[in-house]
Design a protein around this motif. Sequence first.
Motif, mmCIF file in Angstrom:
data_model
loop_
_atom_site.group_PDB
_atom_site.id
_atom_site.type_symbol
_atom_site.label_atom_id
_atom_site.label_comp_id
_atom_site.label_asym_id
_atom_site.label_seq_id
_atom_site.Cartn_x
_atom_site.Cartn_y
_atom_site.Cartn_z
ATOM 1 N N MET A 25 16.501 59.962 -6.194
ATOM 2 C CA MET A 25 16.398 58.620 -6.626
ATOM 3 C C MET A 25 15.756 57.844 -5.405
ATOM 4 O O MET A 25 14.911 57.132 -5.735
ATOM 5 C CB MET A 25 17.655 58.029 -6.988
ATOM 6 C CG MET A 25 17.870 58.436 -8.269
ATOM 7 S SD MET A 25 19.749 57.577 -9.093
ATOM 8 C CE MET A 25 19.073 55.865 -9.260
ATOM 9 N N ARG A 26 16.192 58.155 -4.388
ATOM 10 C CA ARG A 26 15.542 57.803 -2.974
ATOM 11 C C ARG A 26 14.199 58.224 -2.875
ATOM 12 O O ARG A 26 13.311 57.247 -2.388
ATOM 13 C CB ARG A 26 16.334 58.077 -1.828
ATOM 14 C CG ARG A 26 17.830 57.389 -1.620
ATOM 15 C CD ARG A 26 18.280 57.857 -0.328
ATOM 16 N NE ARG A 26 19.799 57.733 -0.273
ATOM 17 C CZ ARG A 26 20.620 58.614 -0.515
ATOM 18 N NH1 ARG A 26 20.650 59.724 -0.689
ATOM 19 N NH2 ARG A 26 22.070 58.188 -0.734
ATOM 20 N N ASP A 27 13.720 59.364 -3.279
ATOM 21 C CA ASP A 27 12.395 59.775 -3.221
ATOM 22 C C ASP A 27 11.637 59.133 -4.320
ATOM 23 O O ASP A 27 10.299 58.753 -3.810
ATOM 24 C CB ASP A 27 12.227 61.316 -3.440
ATOM 25 C CG ASP A 27 12.877 62.353 -2.359
ATOM 26 O OD1 ASP A 27 13.066 61.608 -1.323
ATOM 27 O OD2 ASP A 27 13.247 63.487 -2.742
ATOM 28 N N GLN A 28 12.090 58.771 -5.420
ATOM 29 C CA GLN A 28 11.602 58.049 -6.466
ATOM 30 C C GLN A 28 11.125 56.818 -5.962
ATOM 31 O O GLN A 28 9.997 56.188 -6.170
ATOM 32 C CB GLN A 28 12.318 58.035 -7.715
ATOM 33 C CG GLN A 28 12.140 59.179 -8.653
ATOM 34 C CD GLN A 28 13.201 59.427 -9.732
ATOM 35 O OE1 GLN A 28 13.659 58.147 -10.019
ATOM 36 N NE2 GLN A 28 13.286 60.011 -10.582
ATOM 37 N N LEU A 29 12.099 55.892 -5.292
ATOM 38 C CA LEU A 29 11.950 54.661 -4.725
ATOM 39 C C LEU A 29 10.700 54.759 -3.646
ATOM 40 O O LEU A 29 9.758 53.669 -3.541
ATOM 41 C CB LEU A 29 13.214 54.143 -4.184
ATOM 42 C CG LEU A 29 13.161 52.716 -3.508
ATOM 43 C CD1 LEU A 29 12.584 51.808 -4.539
ATOM 44 C CD2 LEU A 29 14.411 52.607 -2.577
ATOM 45 N N HIS A 30 10.666 55.715 -2.843
ATOM 46 C CA HIS A 30 9.522 55.494 -1.722
ATOM 47 C C HIS A 30 8.264 55.945 -2.590
ATOM 48 O O HIS A 30 7.274 55.424 -1.991
ATOM 49 C CB HIS A 30 10.016 56.674 -0.987
ATOM 50 C CG HIS A 30 11.201 56.495 -0.031
ATOM 51 N ND1 HIS A 30 11.290 55.320 0.869
ATOM 52 C CD2 HIS A 30 12.196 57.257 0.221
ATOM 53 C CE1 HIS A 30 12.468 55.340 1.436
ATOM 54 N NE2 HIS A 30 13.064 56.543 1.001
ATOM 55 N N ARG A 31 8.220 56.928 -3.482
ATOM 56 C CA ARG A 31 6.898 57.083 -4.161
ATOM 57 C C ARG A 31 6.708 55.698 -4.832
ATOM 58 O O ARG A 31 5.575 55.162 -4.933
ATOM 59 C CB ARG A 31 6.972 58.158 -5.150
ATOM 60 C CG ARG A 31 6.816 59.422 -4.692
ATOM 61 C CD ARG A 31 6.719 60.731 -5.895
ATOM 62 N NE ARG A 31 7.707 60.553 -6.692
ATOM 63 C CZ ARG A 31 8.931 61.211 -6.678
ATOM 64 N NH1 ARG A 31 9.114 62.073 -5.572
ATOM 65 N NH2 ARG A 31 9.923 61.290 -7.603
ATOM 66 N N ALA A 32 7.471 55.129 -5.415
ATOM 67 C CA ALA A 32 7.034 53.871 -6.206
ATOM 68 C C ALA A 32 6.553 52.856 -5.123
ATOM 69 O O ALA A 32 5.511 52.019 -5.334
ATOM 70 C CB ALA A 32 8.102 53.142 -7.217
ATOM 71 N N GLN A 33 7.332 52.859 -4.093
ATOM 72 C CA GLN A 33 6.672 51.745 -3.204
ATOM 73 C C GLN A 33 5.438 51.985 -2.209
ATOM 74 O O GLN A 33 4.678 51.184 -2.229
ATOM 75 C CB GLN A 33 7.737 51.697 -1.837
ATOM 76 C CG GLN A 33 9.186 50.874 -2.202
ATOM 77 C CD GLN A 33 10.257 51.199 -1.250
ATOM 78 O OE1 GLN A 33 10.248 52.160 -0.250
ATOM 79 N NE2 GLN A 33 11.310 49.906 -1.003
ATOM 80 N N ARG A 34 5.095 53.414 -2.179
ATOM 81 C CA ARG A 34 3.905 53.810 -1.748
ATOM 82 C C ARG A 34 2.670 53.304 -2.938
ATOM 83 O O ARG A 34 1.878 52.767 -2.687
ATOM 84 C CB ARG A 34 3.562 55.303 -1.403
ATOM 85 C CG ARG A 34 4.400 55.410 -0.210
ATOM 86 C CD ARG A 34 3.978 56.963 0.070
ATOM 87 N NE ARG A 34 4.453 58.042 -0.888
ATOM 88 C CZ ARG A 34 5.565 58.506 -0.760
ATOM 89 N NH1 ARG A 34 6.422 58.094 0.139
ATOM 90 N NH2 ARG A 34 5.911 59.607 -1.673
ATOM 91 N N GLU A 35 3.174 53.684 -4.190
ATOM 92 C CA GLU A 35 2.067 53.243 -5.082
ATOM 93 C C GLU A 35 2.029 51.609 -5.368
ATOM 94 O O GLU A 35 0.760 51.180 -5.396
ATOM 95 C CB GLU A 35 2.751 53.767 -6.600
ATOM 96 C CG GLU A 35 2.670 55.187 -6.601
ATOM 97 C CD GLU A 35 3.382 55.601 -8.057
ATOM 98 O OE1 GLU A 35 3.373 56.952 -8.359
ATOM 99 O OE2 GLU A 35 3.423 54.896 -9.032
ATOM 100 N N MET A 36 3.190 50.788 -4.979
ATOM 101 C CA MET A 36 2.744 49.589 -5.264
ATOM 102 C C MET A 36 1.895 49.091 -3.942
ATOM 103 O O MET A 36 1.128 48.175 -4.173
ATOM 104 C CB MET A 36 4.202 48.993 -4.714
ATOM 105 C CG MET A 36 5.215 48.965 -5.990
ATOM 106 S SD MET A 36 4.413 48.118 -7.687
ATOM 107 C CE MET A 36 4.624 46.462 -7.020
#
Length: 168
Positions: free
Chosen positions: A118-129
């Motif tokens: 879940m932390r990795d998903q958050l980081h990916r989403a933040q990079r995408e943002m």
Amino acid sequence: MLLIKPTEWAPGDTVAIAVAVVALISAVATGVLAGRASVKANKVTAESAERVAEQNAAADRAKVESEAFARAKEIYDHAINELREELERVRTQHERTQEQLDKISEKLLSERNASQEMRDQLHRAQREMAEMSSRIEFMERMITNLRQQILTAGLEPAEHIIHRGGSP
């Protein structure tokens, strides 16, 4: 030597010669004046033809420039439309990703001991943002620049730029 018998000089002969000389001078003067008038008329005609040719060339150049501006405007308008469509797609994706990011953030807050994934998903989403935000800013600058070029060329763009929030 002389086949004609010389006659005596009479005063009427002088008058006749004087009249003939005046007529001859008059004919020569008329010829000179007519020649000058003809040369001047030919020069004026040539100058007039040259002016007409220059005017026609200027009109042709103006027509070509007008057509080029019209084509350029079509190209700019098409580019703006394409960029606007891409901007809308990115904004929609941005909103979906923001929603996902919000949900993930809520889960992380409620579940402190959640998995590393879940932390990795958050980081990916933040990079995408961050990437999408950069793309949005770039596209907005591009649309503004293209629109400004159209306005600078003295033309009116076909559409208005859609600002954040969806209103023109």
